[in-house]
Design a protein around this motif. Structure first.
Motif, PDB file in Angstrom:
ATOM      1  N   TRP A 190      49.542  50.186  20.925  1.00  0.00           N
ATOM      2  CA  TRP A 190      49.267  49.220  19.856  1.00  0.00           C
ATOM      3  C   TRP A 190      47.838  48.697  19.951  1.00  0.00           C
ATOM      4  CZ3 TRP A 190      48.941  43.641  20.529  1.00  0.00           C
ATOM      5  CH2 TRP A 190      48.816  42.934  19.327  1.00  0.00           C
ATOM      6  N   LEU A 191      47.394  48.324  21.152  1.00  0.00           N
ATOM      7  CA  LEU A 191      46.024  47.822  21.313  1.00  0.00           C
ATOM      8  C   LEU A 191      44.993  48.872  20.900  1.00  0.00           C
ATOM      9  CD1 LEU A 191      46.103  45.834  24.686  1.00  0.00           C
ATOM     10  CD2 LEU A 191      46.067  44.917  22.351  1.00  0.00           C
ATOM     11  N   LYS A 192      45.243  50.129  21.253  1.00  0.00           N
ATOM     12  CA  LYS A 192      44.320  51.202  20.871  1.00  0.00           C
ATOM     13  C   LYS A 192      44.289  51.378  19.359  1.00  0.00           C
ATOM     14  CE  LYS A 192      44.691  53.887  25.163  1.00  0.00           C
ATOM     15  NZ  LYS A 192      45.155  55.169  25.768  1.00  0.00           N
ATOM     16  N   ASP A 193      45.448  51.281  18.732  1.00  0.00           N
ATOM     17  CA  ASP A 193      45.514  51.451  17.283  1.00  0.00           C
ATOM     18  C   ASP A 193      44.841  50.275  16.573  1.00  0.00           C
ATOM     19  OD1 ASP A 193      46.855  53.801  17.677  1.00  0.00           O
ATOM     20  OD2 ASP A 193      48.856  52.964  17.310  1.00  0.00           O
ATOM     21  N   VAL A 194      45.006  49.067  17.118  1.00  0.00           N
ATOM     22  CA  VAL A 194      44.315  47.898  16.561  1.00  0.00           C
ATOM     23  C   VAL A 194      42.804  48.070  16.695  1.00  0.00           C
ATOM     24  CG1 VAL A 194      43.850  45.439  16.905  1.00  0.00           C
ATOM     25  CG2 VAL A 194      46.210  46.268  16.884  1.00  0.00           C
ATOM     26  N   ALA A 195      42.368  48.515  17.882  1.00  0.00           N
ATOM     27  CA  ALA A 195      40.934  48.695  18.134  1.00  0.00           C
ATOM     28  C   ALA A 195      40.325  49.691  17.151  1.00  0.00           C
ATOM     29  CB  ALA A 195      40.716  49.161  19.571  1.00  0.00           C
ATOM     30  N   ALA A 196      41.080  50.706  16.768  1.00  0.00           N
ATOM     31  CA  ALA A 196      40.567  51.703  15.826  1.00  0.00           C
ATOM     32  C   ALA A 196      40.317  51.082  14.451  1.00  0.00           C
ATOM     33  CB  ALA A 196      41.552  52.864  15.711  1.00  0.00           C
ATOM     34  N   VAL A 197      41.209  50.194  14.017  1.00  0.00           N
ATOM     35  CA  VAL A 197      41.029  49.534  12.726  1.00  0.00           C
ATOM     36  C   VAL A 197      39.842  48.570  12.790  1.00  0.00           C
ATOM     37  CG1 VAL A 197      42.090  48.038  11.002  1.00  0.00           C
ATOM     38  CG2 VAL A 197      43.480  49.765  12.181  1.00  0.00           C
ATOM     39  N   VAL A 198      39.736  47.824  13.887  1.00  0.00           N
ATOM     40  CA  VAL A 198      38.626  46.887  14.045  1.00  0.00           C
ATOM     41  C   VAL A 198      37.297  47.644  14.071  1.00  0.00           C
ATOM     42  CG1 VAL A 198      37.550  45.193  15.592  1.00  0.00           C
ATOM     43  CG2 VAL A 198      40.032  45.143  15.201  1.00  0.00           C
ATOM     44  N   ALA A 199      37.278  48.802  14.706  1.00  0.00           N
ATOM     45  CA  ALA A 199      36.057  49.607  14.752  1.00  0.00           C
ATOM     46  C   ALA A 199      35.648  50.067  13.352  1.00  0.00           C
ATOM     47  CB  ALA A 199      36.270  50.818  15.659  1.00  0.00           C
ATOM     48  N   GLU A 200      36.626  50.290  12.497  1.00  0.00           N
ATOM     49  CA  GLU A 200      36.334  50.648  11.108  1.00  0.00           C
ATOM     50  C   GLU A 200      35.805  49.446  10.334  1.00  0.00           C
ATOM     51  OE1 GLU A 200      38.745  51.939   7.028  1.00  0.00           O
ATOM     52  OE2 GLU A 200      39.779  51.934   8.968  1.00  0.00           O
ATOM     53  N   ALA A 201      36.367  48.277  10.606  1.00  0.00           N
ATOM     54  CA  ALA A 201      35.983  47.074   9.871  1.00  0.00           C
ATOM     55  C   ALA A 201      34.633  46.525  10.307  1.00  0.00           C
ATOM     56  CB  ALA A 201      37.060  45.998  10.058  1.00  0.00           C
ATOM     57  N   ARG A 202      34.300  46.675  11.576  1.00  0.00           N
ATOM     58  CA  ARG A 202      33.131  45.988  12.120  1.00  0.00           C
ATOM     59  C   ARG A 202      31.825  46.311  11.396  1.00  0.00           C
ATOM     60  NH1 ARG A 202      31.512  42.927  16.151  1.00  0.00           N
ATOM     61  NH2 ARG A 202      33.576  42.823  17.115  1.00  0.00           N
ATOM     62  N   PRO A 203      31.455  47.575  11.193  1.00  0.00           N
ATOM     63  CA  PRO A 203      30.158  47.813  10.541  1.00  0.00           C
ATOM     64  C   PRO A 203      30.092  47.240   9.126  1.00  0.00           C
ATOM     65  CG  PRO A 203      31.409  49.851  10.791  1.00  0.00           C
ATOM     66  CD  PRO A 203      32.101  48.832  11.606  1.00  0.00           C
ATOM     67  N   TYR A 204      31.203  47.291   8.418  1.00  0.00           N
ATOM     68  CA  TYR A 204      31.231  46.713   7.073  1.00  0.00           C
ATOM     69  C   TYR A 204      31.056  45.202   7.131  1.00  0.00           C
ATOM     70  CZ  TYR A 204      33.277  44.480   3.032  1.00  0.00           C
ATOM     71  OH  TYR A 204      33.494  43.637   1.978  1.00  0.00           O
ATOM     72  N   VAL A 205      31.815  44.525   8.000  1.00  0.00           N
ATOM     73  CA  VAL A 205      31.735  43.064   8.105  1.00  0.00           C
ATOM     74  C   VAL A 205      30.341  42.637   8.552  1.00  0.00           C
ATOM     75  CG1 VAL A 205      32.593  41.054   9.368  1.00  0.00           C
ATOM     76  CG2 VAL A 205      34.212  42.758   8.505  1.00  0.00           C
ATOM     77  N   GLU A 206      29.780  43.341   9.510  1.00  0.00           N
ATOM     78  CA  GLU A 206      28.449  42.980   9.989  1.00  0.00           C
ATOM     79  C   GLU A 206      27.407  43.126   8.885  1.00  0.00           C
ATOM     80  OE1 GLU A 206      27.822  45.414  13.405  1.00  0.00           O
ATOM     81  OE2 GLU A 206      28.879  44.035  14.770  1.00  0.00           O
ATOM     82  N   GLU A 207      27.529  44.181   8.078  1.00  0.00           N
ATOM     83  CA  GLU A 207      26.568  44.387   6.995  1.00  0.00           C
ATOM     84  C   GLU A 207      26.714  43.315   5.923  1.00  0.00           C
ATOM     85  OE1 GLU A 207      23.438  45.952   4.930  1.00  0.00           O
ATOM     86  OE2 GLU A 207      24.122  46.474   6.951  1.00  0.00           O
ATOM     87  N   ARG A 208      27.951  43.003   5.549  1.00  0.00           N
ATOM     88  CA  ARG A 208      28.173  41.983   4.517  1.00  0.00           C
ATOM     89  C   ARG A 208      27.757  40.593   5.007  1.00  0.00           C
ATOM     90  NH1 ARG A 208      27.944  40.702   0.871  1.00  0.00           N
ATOM     91  NH2 ARG A 208      29.777  40.037  -0.322  1.00  0.00           N
ATOM     92  N   ALA A 209      27.972  40.324   6.285  1.00  0.00           N
ATOM     93  CA  ALA A 209      27.663  39.003   6.832  1.00  0.00           C
ATOM     94  C   ALA A 209      26.171  38.702   6.812  1.00  0.00           C
ATOM     95  CB  ALA A 209      28.205  38.884   8.254  1.00  0.00           C
ATOM     96  N   LYS A 210      25.360  39.708   6.611  1.00  0.00           N
ATOM     97  CA  LYS A 210      23.923  39.463   6.487  1.00  0.00           C
ATOM     98  C   LYS A 210      23.610  38.601   5.271  1.00  0.00           C
ATOM     99  CE  LYS A 210      22.514  43.810   8.737  1.00  0.00           C
ATOM    100  NZ  LYS A 210      21.834  45.121   8.538  1.00  0.00           N
ATOM    101  N   ASP A 211      24.521  38.581   4.292  1.00  0.00           N
ATOM    102  CA  ASP A 211      24.317  37.793   3.084  1.00  0.00           C
ATOM    103  C   ASP A 211      24.990  36.435   3.148  1.00  0.00           C
ATOM    104  OD1 ASP A 211      22.862  39.842   1.843  1.00  0.00           O
ATOM    105  OD2 ASP A 211      24.698  40.814   1.125  1.00  0.00           O
ATOM    106  N   ALA A 212      25.550  36.097   4.322  1.00  0.00           N
ATOM    107  CA  ALA A 212      26.299  34.837   4.428  1.00  0.00           C
ATOM    108  C   ALA A 212      25.429  33.616   4.156  1.00  0.00           C
ATOM    109  CB  ALA A 212      26.942  34.721   5.812  1.00  0.00           C
ATOM    110  N   GLY A 213      24.137  33.737   4.362  1.00  0.00           N
ATOM    111  CA  GLY A 213      23.250  32.613   4.093  1.00  0.00           C
ATOM    112  C   GLY A 213      22.962  32.411   2.612  1.00  0.00           C
TER     113      GLY A 213
END
Length: 226
Positions: A68-91
Motif C-alpha cells: 500500500w505504501l509503495k502504491d501511494v508513493a507512486a501516485v504522489v510521485a505523479e502528483a508532485r511535479p504538477y503540484v510544484e509547477e502550479r504552486a509557482k503561481d500561488a503568489g
C-alpha cells in the motif's frame, strides 16, 4: 499510548476526585465513539495482537501495508511535479489542495483505532507541506460526522498537517450521497476565491464531480480500504 486531545483540568491536588474520574471516562467514551463512527466496531482478531500492522482492518481484508505504501508513493510521485509547477503561481492566485482523510491523509486502516493520534501518510504529508510552504491552502473534506470535528482537527495537526479548513458532515449531509456532499464542499471552497489545483482521495466518491483542476486517486483496492 500517545496522548489524547488536551482536556480542561484543575491544578488542585484532588486529581483523583470523582470529577476527574468522570472526565477521564468521558474522554475514553469519546475515543470509543470516534473509532466506531470512523472505522466501525473492532473485529475480534484485531484485539488479539494490537502491536502490529497485521491486526489492522485492512490487513484482515488482505491488503499488505508495505505494498500500500509503495502504491501511494507512486501516485504522489505523479502528483508532485504538477503540484510544484502550479504552486509557482500561488503568489498570484489563491490556490488550494483538497484532501480526503481516511487512508488518504492518515493511516486509518493500518493503525489501531484506540491509539491516537493516527499517523500521517508520510508521502502525502510531505507533498502537502511543500505546497503549503509555497502559499497553497490546505483543506480537508471528509465524510466523518461533525461530532468528531475537534478530534479530527487535533489529529491532523498532531500528525503534522497544515489545516486551513476542515469540512465534516452535518446531520443533513448524512442523507445525501458522499460524492455529492464532497463536490458541494469543493464548490464552497471555490466560492471563497480559491482555485483547487489538486484533489486527493482514495475513493471514487472523493474525486468525482469536478471543481478541481486535477484529481489524484490513491489506492483503495476495490473498496477494501475505508
Amino acid at each position: 499510548m500517545p496522548s489524547a486531545p488536551p482536556t480542561s483540568s484543575t491544578s488542585s491536588t484532588s486529581s483523583s476526585t470523582p470529577a476527574r474520574r468522570r472526565a477521564v471516562a468521558g474522554t475514553t467514551a469519546a475515543l470509543a465513539l470516534t473509532a466506531f463512527l470512523v472505522v466501525g466496531p473492532a473485529p475480534a482478531a484485531l484485539a488479539a495482537d494490537p502491536d502490529t500492522h497485521s491486526t489492522s482492518a485492512a490487513a484482515l481484508a488482505d491488503v499488505d501495508y508495505t505494498t500500500w505504501l509503495k502504491d501511494v508513493a507512486a501516485v504522489v510521485a505523479e502528483a508532485r511535479p504538477y503540484v510544484e509547477e502550479r504552486a509557482k503561481d500561488a503568489g498570484r492566485e489563491k490556490q488550494a489542495i483538497v484532501l480526503d482523510i481516511d487512508n488518504s491523509s492518515l493511516e486509518t486502516d493500518f493503525h489501531p483505532f484506540w491509539e491516537l493520534p493516527t499517523p500521517a501518510i508520510a508521502d502525502v504529508r510531505e507533498l502537502v507541506r511543500d505546497a503549503h510552504d509555497k502559499g497553497v491552502a490546505v483543506f480537508f473534506v471528509t465524510a466523518r460526522p461533525g461530532i468528531i470535528h475537534s478530534l479530527t482537527d487535533w489529529n491532523l495537526k498532531r500528525a503534522g498537517y497544515p489545516v486551513d479548513g476542515l469540512y465534516v458532515r452535518s446531520l443533513p449531509d448524512l442523507f445525501v450521497e458522499v460524492s455529492t456532499y464532497k463536490t458541494e464542499k469543493r464548490a464552497e471552497i471555490e466560492a471563497k476565491g480559491y482555485t483547487i489545483i489538486a484533489n486527493i482521495g482514495n475513493n471514487t466518491t472523493d474525486i468525482v464531480g469536478g471543481h478541481a483542476e486535477r484529481a489524484f486517486k490513491l489506492p483503495d483496492y476495490d473498496g477494501k480500504l475505508s
